[in-house]
Write an enzyme that holds these catalytic residues in place. Sequence first.
Site, PDB file in Angstrom:
ATOM      1  N   PRO A  32       0.817  -1.216   0.000  1.00 62.34           N
ATOM      2  CA  PRO A  32       0.000   0.000   0.000  1.00 62.34           C
ATOM      3  C   PRO A  32       0.852   1.267   0.000  1.00 62.34           C
ATOM      4  O   PRO A  32       0.517   2.247  -0.675  1.00 62.34           O
ATOM      5  CB  PRO A  32      -0.837  -0.134   1.270  1.00 62.34           C
ATOM      6  N   TYR A  33       1.962   1.271   0.754  1.00 62.00           N
ATOM      7  CA  TYR A  33       2.849   2.444   0.737  1.00 62.00           C
ATOM      8  C   TYR A  33       3.303   2.762  -0.679  1.00 62.00           C
ATOM      9  O   TYR A  33       3.194   3.906  -1.147  1.00 62.00           O
ATOM     10  CB  TYR A  33       4.069   2.226   1.628  1.00 62.00           C
TER      11      TYR A  33
END
Length: 332
Positions: free
Chosen positions: A140-141
């Site tokens: 997700p980052y």
Amino acid sequence: MKVLITGGAGYIGSTIASACLDSGIEPVILDNLSTGRREFTTDRIFYEGDIADGPLIDRVFAEHPDIHAVVHCAALIVVPDSVADPVGYYRNNVTAGLDFVGHLLRNQCTRMIFSSSASIYETGADSTVDEDSAHAPQSPYARTKTVCEGMFADIAATQPIRVLSLRYFNPIGADPKMRTGLQLRRPSHALGKLISAHEEGACFEITGTDWPTRDGSGIRDYVHVWDLAAAHVASIERFDTILSADQRSVAINLGTGTGTTVRELIAAFNEIVDTPVAATETGPRAGDVAGAYTRSDRANRLLDWHPQYTVTDGIRDSLHWAAVRDERLTGS
């Protein structure tokens, strides 16, 4: 000349601020101190608050109408945390980033340098990438960085702002003058964990040993944070040459062009310290990837930039900072 640095009380942002000061550029720091350190803002123009706070951004520009550009470093960056809290990461990195660029447009700020990441890339068979390599973010980052790059490019295509995205590889080291460094006592990246293992007399865990690299451990392009800071100064100074009315957004890789595996990092570390660190092997963490290093010369061509520091320099400066960190950061 003044430059607004969001996240300017963090590791990279504060180092960029130091490099700006050394080059005669006055940094204006904006940071909500969720991960940044107040100590890194000493004797610098500082606003405590969030990038999504429109009235605060308006006040910054009203009080500093001579801001030439924005260096946007504010973000959450820990990969395992992003896996555990994707909503928080998208809200902080993407939603707030969209609000922020809207505030910049309202204040007629036309230049933005965005702290992006090489974690967005799909790794090639030889572990190298350039700016045209396919994107395949694995956490997700990393996806927040991909989304932000696309979002900012779309906005720049039709709005009066231009965006230079600097895709960092793996920062290590500290300001050589020891003004700033990693604010965390126990960093989550490989070198930070090596230092912790050395201090505690513990084993270092190699997370993943079956990656498609020369020794099975992950590979990274470790770039000294002071070299990264120098690239930002060059980006500020050359912004209008790199980006024009016709070219509204550009991405540049910032790496050494040399890959270092985790096993090689351990070997380099153990050549410096008095007591070598032993290693054990375990599986990869959530969101881990094999890694990559840059094969691009775009930073050299456009910024006249190439790294001055080696991995060994980065290890030494990281060890030096770890030894003085608690004196510099009194809160924790």
